[in-house]
Design an enzyme around this catalytic site. Sequence first.
Site, PDB file in Angstrom:
ATOM      1  N   LYS A 181      -5.722   2.624   4.705  1.00  0.00           N
ATOM      2  CA  LYS A 181      -4.957   1.872   3.713  1.00  0.00           C
ATOM      3  C   LYS A 181      -4.133   2.856   2.903  1.00  0.00           C
ATOM      4  O   LYS A 181      -4.671   3.790   2.304  1.00  0.00           O
ATOM      5  CB  LYS A 181      -5.897   1.085   2.801  1.00  0.00           C
ATOM      6  CG  LYS A 181      -5.164   0.377   1.679  1.00  0.00           C
ATOM      7  CD  LYS A 181      -6.067  -0.554   0.914  1.00  0.00           C
ATOM      8  CE  LYS A 181      -5.332  -1.158  -0.269  1.00  0.00           C
ATOM      9  NZ  LYS A 181      -6.185  -2.084  -1.017  1.00  0.00           N
ATOM     10  N   ARG A 207      -0.472  -7.903  -6.452  1.00  0.00           N
ATOM     11  CA  ARG A 207      -1.060  -7.591  -7.768  1.00  0.00           C
ATOM     12  C   ARG A 207      -0.705  -8.677  -8.775  1.00  0.00           C
ATOM     13  O   ARG A 207      -1.502  -8.990  -9.666  1.00  0.00           O
ATOM     14  CB  ARG A 207      -0.621  -6.196  -8.219  1.00  0.00           C
ATOM     15  CG  ARG A 207      -1.251  -5.117  -7.331  1.00  0.00           C
ATOM     16  CD  ARG A 207      -0.849  -3.698  -7.697  1.00  0.00           C
ATOM     17  NE  ARG A 207      -1.323  -2.764  -6.675  1.00  0.00           N
ATOM     18  CZ  ARG A 207      -0.908  -1.505  -6.552  1.00  0.00           C
ATOM     19  NH1 ARG A 207      -0.025  -1.016  -7.400  1.00  0.00           N
ATOM     20  NH2 ARG A 207      -1.395  -0.736  -5.593  1.00  0.00           N
ATOM     21  N   LYS A 257      -2.635   4.398  -7.355  1.00  0.00           N
ATOM     22  CA  LYS A 257      -3.876   4.457  -6.585  1.00  0.00           C
ATOM     23  C   LYS A 257      -3.852   5.616  -5.583  1.00  0.00           C
ATOM     24  O   LYS A 257      -4.590   5.614  -4.605  1.00  0.00           O
ATOM     25  CB  LYS A 257      -4.110   3.104  -5.890  1.00  0.00           C
ATOM     26  CG  LYS A 257      -4.214   1.929  -6.877  1.00  0.00           C
ATOM     27  CD  LYS A 257      -4.669   0.629  -6.219  1.00  0.00           C
ATOM     28  CE  LYS A 257      -4.805  -0.495  -7.261  1.00  0.00           C
ATOM     29  NZ  LYS A 257      -5.295  -1.766  -6.674  1.00  0.00           N
ATOM     30  N   GLU A 275     -10.156   8.883   9.079  1.00  0.00           N
ATOM     31  CA  GLU A 275     -10.711   7.752   8.310  1.00  0.00           C
ATOM     32  C   GLU A 275     -11.363   6.729   9.251  1.00  0.00           C
ATOM     33  O   GLU A 275     -12.465   6.244   9.000  1.00  0.00           O
ATOM     34  CB  GLU A 275      -9.595   7.056   7.512  1.00  0.00           C
ATOM     35  CG  GLU A 275      -9.131   7.798   6.276  1.00  0.00           C
ATOM     36  CD  GLU A 275     -10.073   7.592   5.085  1.00  0.00           C
ATOM     37  OE1 GLU A 275     -11.132   6.963   5.254  1.00  0.00           O
ATOM     38  OE2 GLU A 275      -9.723   8.081   3.994  1.00  0.00           O
ATOM     39  N   LYS A 316      -3.035  -0.790   7.021  1.00  0.00           N
ATOM     40  CA  LYS A 316      -2.350  -1.550   5.970  1.00  0.00           C
ATOM     41  C   LYS A 316      -1.472  -0.630   5.155  1.00  0.00           C
ATOM     42  O   LYS A 316      -1.952   0.443   4.787  1.00  0.00           O
ATOM     43  CB  LYS A 316      -3.425  -2.177   5.077  1.00  0.00           C
ATOM     44  CG  LYS A 316      -2.904  -2.945   3.898  1.00  0.00           C
ATOM     45  CD  LYS A 316      -4.054  -3.383   3.038  1.00  0.00           C
ATOM     46  CE  LYS A 316      -3.497  -4.022   1.775  1.00  0.00           C
ATOM     47  NZ  LYS A 316      -4.527  -4.279   0.812  1.00  0.00           N
ATOM     48  N   SER A 360       1.868  -8.326   1.067  1.00  0.00           N
ATOM     49  CA  SER A 360       2.678  -9.204   0.228  1.00  0.00           C
ATOM     50  C   SER A 360       4.146  -8.789   0.160  1.00  0.00           C
ATOM     51  O   SER A 360       5.038  -9.628   0.233  1.00  0.00           O
ATOM     52  CB  SER A 360       2.072  -9.265  -1.173  1.00  0.00           C
ATOM     53  OG  SER A 360       1.971  -7.972  -1.741  1.00  0.00           O
ATOM     54  N   TYR A 369       0.476 -13.784   5.287  1.00  0.00           N
ATOM     55  CA  TYR A 369       0.697 -14.974   4.458  1.00  0.00           C
ATOM     56  C   TYR A 369       1.506 -16.026   5.207  1.00  0.00           C
ATOM     57  O   TYR A 369       1.595 -17.161   4.767  1.00  0.00           O
ATOM     58  CB  TYR A 369       1.390 -14.583   3.138  1.00  0.00           C
ATOM     59  CG  TYR A 369       0.577 -13.560   2.367  1.00  0.00           C
ATOM     60  CD1 TYR A 369      -0.528 -13.950   1.619  1.00  0.00           C
ATOM     61  CD2 TYR A 369       0.871 -12.197   2.441  1.00  0.00           C
ATOM     62  CE1 TYR A 369      -1.308 -13.016   0.953  1.00  0.00           C
ATOM     63  CE2 TYR A 369       0.101 -11.257   1.779  1.00  0.00           C
ATOM     64  CZ  TYR A 369      -0.990 -11.672   1.032  1.00  0.00           C
ATOM     65  OH  TYR A 369      -1.766 -10.744   0.385  1.00  0.00           O
TER      66      TYR A 369
HETATM   67  C1  PBG Z   1      -6.824  -4.163  -3.592  1.00  0.00           C
HETATM   68  C2  PBG Z   1      -6.018  -4.835  -2.545  1.00  0.00           C
HETATM   69  C3  PBG Z   1      -4.632  -4.784  -2.488  1.00  0.00           C
HETATM   70  C4  PBG Z   1      -4.259  -5.565  -1.402  1.00  0.00           C
HETATM   71  C5  PBG Z   1      -5.414  -6.080  -0.812  1.00  0.00           C
HETATM   72  N1  PBG Z   1      -6.508  -5.615  -1.533  1.00  0.00           N
HETATM   73  C6  PBG Z   1      -3.650  -4.152  -3.400  1.00  0.00           C
HETATM   74  C7  PBG Z   1      -3.861  -2.771  -3.866  1.00  0.00           C
HETATM   75  O1  PBG Z   1      -4.495  -1.953  -3.199  1.00  0.00           O
HETATM   76  O2  PBG Z   1      -3.390  -2.494  -4.954  1.00  0.00           O
HETATM   77  C8  PBG Z   1      -2.822  -5.765  -1.024  1.00  0.00           C
HETATM   78  C9  PBG Z   1      -2.501  -6.940  -0.206  1.00  0.00           C
HETATM   79  C10 PBG Z   1      -1.072  -7.332  -0.237  1.00  0.00           C
HETATM   80  O3  PBG Z   1      -0.195  -6.646  -0.840  1.00  0.00           O
HETATM   81  O4  PBG Z   1      -0.773  -8.372   0.350  1.00  0.00           O
HETATM   82  N2  PBG Z   1      -8.144  -3.928  -3.374  1.00  0.00           N
END
Ligand code: PBG
Length: 335
Positions: free
Chosen positions: A203, A213, A226, A242, A257, A283, A322
Amino acid sequence: MSDNASFPNTRMRRSRAASWSRKMVSETTLSPADLIWPLFITEGEAIEEPIAALPGVSRWSVDNIVARAGDAIALGIPCIALFPNTQADRRSDDGAEALNPENLMCRAIRAIKAAHGDAIGVLTDVALDPYTAHGQDGLIDESGYVLNDETVAVLVDQAVNQADAGADIIAPSDMMDGRIGAIRKALEMNGHSNVQIMSYAAKYASAFYGPFRDAVGSRGLLKGDKKGYQMDPANSDEALREVAMDIAEGADSVMVKPGLPYLDIIRRVKDRFEIPVFAYQVSGEYAMIEAAAAAGAGDRDALVLETLTAFKRAGCSGILTYHAAHAARLLRAKA
Ligand code: PBG
């Protein structure tokens, strides 16, 4: 190459000329069974709250989430992924609401399982950001550093809490080190040996998470970034390390991701490991496709199906998107 393989003996366009032939030589297929549908939950009853940053995506109250799960079953989508928008007064620095057996997530899991049983898989997100007052995925110290081992201890309890409520797949999205092994061990010890783990193994610290968010209500809360736990978008070998660690610790499947900007990572993981690989078309990617379609830059349906097919071609077993319900309807209409 032999002479026979050169033009005009070989004309690559010959097999592309007719629709039946294109179908016959197609190397990749996309079906509703390849899709996992992420859904956002909110408090209340009979609530649908549209999310401005994600046109066409809403937060649903628990009763409506049960109905969406029913839609997924009818469309042939095998699994839904749940994310809660925790009310502000239940967020705290330690994210304790994540451990509440009556939290929004657990109530939604129980309601879906009571209504639909094993007709649908329920995948649940393990990470603290929907529950913390600071929007980070874990516990922080005075300097704001996200603590690893202390966070893992909480994530383990969060995972068991979700499994107790009936979750089928635990999906840790937090990127702490060692959490897959710790969660696997706790699931075994608590009678959940058949509960799967889909690890968000690779990720990335991405600019594509903004609308999510907003959807879970953590955008305004988050200070900083992050990058201290999510991966650097510049790295690829690191993703393989990983994934190797998460497999060794007991992951049943792994995720890459975001999606489209990381197809190279999906292909490397798939070539290296014999494990189901999933992509999360996140998203920001969804919002980009919607914005492009709204601006007339491309046909929405074609953009949706082309991008989802690309994930399958890159080696994915499935895609969190989505667009899942819309894509499933398109695929049904085509079939
Ligand atoms: C956080 C989390 C995120 C997403 C899924 N779980 C956002 C982040 O790491 O800040 C993102 C999913 C998306 O953008 O559709 N645990």
